[in-house]
Scaffold this motif. Structure first.
Motif, PDB file in Angstrom:
ATOM      1  N   LYS A  57      32.334   6.001 -64.156  1.00 44.25           N
ATOM      2  CA  LYS A  57      31.504   5.875 -65.353  1.00 44.25           C
ATOM      3  C   LYS A  57      30.062   6.142 -64.952  1.00 44.25           C
ATOM      4  O   LYS A  57      29.471   5.382 -64.185  1.00 44.25           O
ATOM      5  N   THR A  58      29.512   7.246 -65.436  1.00 42.45           N
ATOM      6  CA  THR A  58      28.126   7.587 -65.155  1.00 42.45           C
ATOM      7  C   THR A  58      27.326   7.322 -66.416  1.00 42.45           C
ATOM      8  O   THR A  58      27.373   8.102 -67.362  1.00 42.45           O
ATOM      9  N   LYS A  59      26.662   6.185 -66.418  1.00 37.98           N
ATOM     10  CA  LYS A  59      25.890   5.793 -67.600  1.00 37.98           C
ATOM     11  C   LYS A  59      24.854   4.765 -67.193  1.00 37.98           C
ATOM     12  O   LYS A  59      24.925   4.171 -66.118  1.00 37.98           O
ATOM     13  N   ALA A  60      23.893   4.575 -68.051  1.00 38.52           N
ATOM     14  CA  ALA A  60      22.826   3.616 -67.771  1.00 38.52           C
ATOM     15  C   ALA A  60      23.342   2.185 -67.860  1.00 38.52           C
ATOM     16  O   ALA A  60      24.239   1.875 -68.643  1.00 38.52           O
ATOM     17  N   ARG A  61      22.735   1.339 -67.049  1.00 35.36           N
ATOM     18  CA  ARG A  61      23.073  -0.091 -67.107  1.00 35.36           C
ATOM     19  C   ARG A  61      22.544  -0.670 -68.421  1.00 35.36           C
ATOM     20  O   ARG A  61      21.730  -0.060 -69.102  1.00 35.36           O
ATOM     21  N   PHE A  62      23.006  -1.869 -68.727  1.00 38.14           N
ATOM     22  CA  PHE A  62      22.519  -2.555 -69.912  1.00 38.14           C
ATOM     23  C   PHE A  62      21.028  -2.856 -69.744  1.00 38.14           C
ATOM     24  O   PHE A  62      20.563  -3.102 -68.636  1.00 38.14           O
ATOM     25  N   ASN A  63      20.297  -2.857 -70.832  1.00 35.14           N
ATOM     26  CA  ASN A  63      18.870  -3.152 -70.763  1.00 35.14           C
ATOM     27  C   ASN A  63      18.586  -4.624 -70.487  1.00 35.14           C
ATOM     28  O   ASN A  63      17.670  -4.956 -69.746  1.00 35.14           O
ATOM     29  N   LYS A  64      19.378  -5.523 -71.066  1.00 40.09           N
ATOM     30  CA  LYS A  64      19.150  -6.962 -70.897  1.00 40.09           C
ATOM     31  C   LYS A  64      19.710  -7.498 -69.581  1.00 40.09           C
ATOM     32  O   LYS A  64      19.246  -8.506 -69.072  1.00 40.09           O
ATOM     33  N   PHE A  65      20.729  -6.854 -69.039  1.00 39.52           N
ATOM     34  CA  PHE A  65      21.406  -7.364 -67.854  1.00 39.52           C
ATOM     35  C   PHE A  65      21.466  -6.267 -66.799  1.00 39.52           C
ATOM     36  O   PHE A  65      21.560  -5.089 -67.124  1.00 39.52           O
ATOM     37  N   ASN A  66      21.461  -6.650 -65.561  1.00 36.53           N
ATOM     38  CA  ASN A  66      21.607  -5.697 -64.470  1.00 36.53           C
ATOM     39  C   ASN A  66      23.100  -5.471 -64.239  1.00 36.53           C
ATOM     40  O   ASN A  66      23.654  -5.905 -63.235  1.00 36.53           O
ATOM     41  N   ALA A  67      23.747  -4.839 -65.200  1.00 37.79           N
ATOM     42  CA  ALA A  67      25.192  -4.655 -65.146  1.00 37.79           C
ATOM     43  C   ALA A  67      25.590  -3.455 -65.999  1.00 37.79           C
ATOM     44  O   ALA A  67      24.805  -2.948 -66.782  1.00 37.79           O
ATOM     45  N   GLN A  68      26.837  -3.030 -65.813  1.00 37.58           N
ATOM     46  CA  GLN A  68      27.457  -2.021 -66.656  1.00 37.58           C
ATOM     47  C   GLN A  68      28.814  -2.563 -67.056  1.00 37.58           C
ATOM     48  O   GLN A  68      29.238  -3.608 -66.586  1.00 37.58           O
ATOM     49  N   GLY A  69      29.531  -1.829 -67.891  1.00 37.39           N
ATOM     50  CA  GLY A  69      30.828  -2.333 -68.287  1.00 37.39           C
ATOM     51  C   GLY A  69      31.641  -1.314 -69.050  1.00 37.39           C
ATOM     52  O   GLY A  69      31.205  -0.194 -69.288  1.00 37.39           O
ATOM     53  N   ILE A  70      32.853  -1.729 -69.385  1.00 36.18           N
ATOM     54  CA  ILE A  70      33.767  -0.920 -70.184  1.00 36.18           C
ATOM     55  C   ILE A  70      34.218  -1.772 -71.360  1.00 36.18           C
ATOM     56  O   ILE A  70      34.115  -2.999 -71.325  1.00 36.18           O
ATOM     57  N   ASN A  71      34.754  -1.112 -72.367  1.00 36.46           N
ATOM     58  CA  ASN A  71      35.259  -1.891 -73.487  1.00 36.46           C
ATOM     59  C   ASN A  71      36.690  -2.355 -73.203  1.00 36.46           C
ATOM     60  O   ASN A  71      37.356  -1.864 -72.287  1.00 36.46           O
ATOM     61  N   PHE A  72      37.146  -3.305 -73.990  1.00 33.72           N
ATOM     62  CA  PHE A  72      38.459  -3.909 -73.766  1.00 33.72           C
ATOM     63  C   PHE A  72      39.580  -2.885 -73.887  1.00 33.72           C
ATOM     64  O   PHE A  72      40.579  -2.962 -73.178  1.00 33.72           O
ATOM     65  N   ASN A  73      39.424  -1.912 -74.765  1.00 39.50           N
ATOM     66  CA  ASN A  73      40.441  -0.878 -74.958  1.00 39.50           C
ATOM     67  C   ASN A  73      40.656  -0.087 -73.656  1.00 39.50           C
ATOM     68  O   ASN A  73      41.794   0.204 -73.285  1.00 39.50           O
ATOM     69  N   HIS A  74      39.551   0.264 -72.969  1.00 42.31           N
ATOM     70  CA  HIS A  74      39.686   0.954 -71.686  1.00 42.31           C
ATOM     71  C   HIS A  74      40.407   0.071 -70.670  1.00 42.31           C
ATOM     72  O   HIS A  74      41.267   0.531 -69.917  1.00 42.31           O
ATOM     73  N   TYR A  75      40.043  -1.200 -70.635  1.00 38.57           N
ATOM     74  CA  TYR A  75      40.698  -2.145 -69.729  1.00 38.57           C
ATOM     75  C   TYR A  75      42.210  -2.161 -69.959  1.00 38.57           C
ATOM     76  O   TYR A  75      42.991  -2.107 -69.003  1.00 38.57           O
ATOM     77  N   GLU A  76      42.615  -2.203 -71.213  1.00 40.53           N
ATOM     78  CA  GLU A  76      44.041  -2.208 -71.543  1.00 40.53           C
ATOM     79  C   GLU A  76      44.718  -0.916 -71.087  1.00 40.53           C
ATOM     80  O   GLU A  76      45.846  -0.937 -70.581  1.00 40.53           O
ATOM     81  N   LYS A  77      44.043   0.221 -71.247  1.00 46.80           N
ATOM     82  CA  LYS A  77      44.612   1.498 -70.798  1.00 46.80           C
ATOM     83  C   LYS A  77      44.757   1.542 -69.279  1.00 46.80           C
ATOM     84  O   LYS A  77      45.736   2.068 -68.755  1.00 46.80           O
ATOM     85  N   TYR A  78      43.775   0.998 -68.562  1.00 45.17           N
ATOM     86  CA  TYR A  78      43.887   0.949 -67.101  1.00 45.17           C
ATOM     87  C   TYR A  78      45.067   0.071 -66.682  1.00 45.17           C
ATOM     88  O   TYR A  78      45.824   0.420 -65.770  1.00 45.17           O
ATOM     89  N   LYS A  79      45.233  -1.084 -67.333  1.00 42.58           N
ATOM     90  CA  LYS A  79      46.362  -1.967 -67.020  1.00 42.58           C
ATOM     91  C   LYS A  79      47.690  -1.254 -67.252  1.00 42.58           C
ATOM     92  O   LYS A  79      48.602  -1.316 -66.422  1.00 42.58           O
TER      93      LYS A  79
END
Length: 99
Positions: A57-79
């Protein structure tokens, strides 16, 4: 505009190259899809009879937090992918804000 002409595709390709090179330096054999269409898995890597799937995932981190993430739907597809293919999925985040 074709998908492979978008900035998202271009940034994603750069991120995938970074992770591919990193894995190769660590001794992994790296295989990537050879089409220019969206896909769940960016890299299949094999080392010592171990196969892993990698999504980058090549994208900017969140502005409020020093983190990145994926949505739950992607998580389910990976599982689902892990269960179906019997190998782990690793997600690498490349922060395009810091280059």
């Amino acid at each position: 505009m074709e998908f492979n002409e978008t900035n998202k595709f271009k940034k994603g390709t750069i991120g995938e190259e970074i992770i591919s090179e990193l894995l190769q330096l660590k001794g992994w054999d790296v295989y990537r899809p050879n089409n220019n269409k969206p896909h769940l898995i960016d890299i299949i890597a094999i080392k010592n009879n171990t196969t892993i799937a990698v999504d980058v995932k090549t994208k900017a981190r969140f502005n409020k937090f020093n983190a990145q993430g994926i949505n739950f739907n992607h998580y389910e597809k990976y599982k689902e992918y892990m269960i179906k293919n019997n190998h782990n999925v690793y997600v690498f985040f490349i922060d395009d804000k810091i280059g």
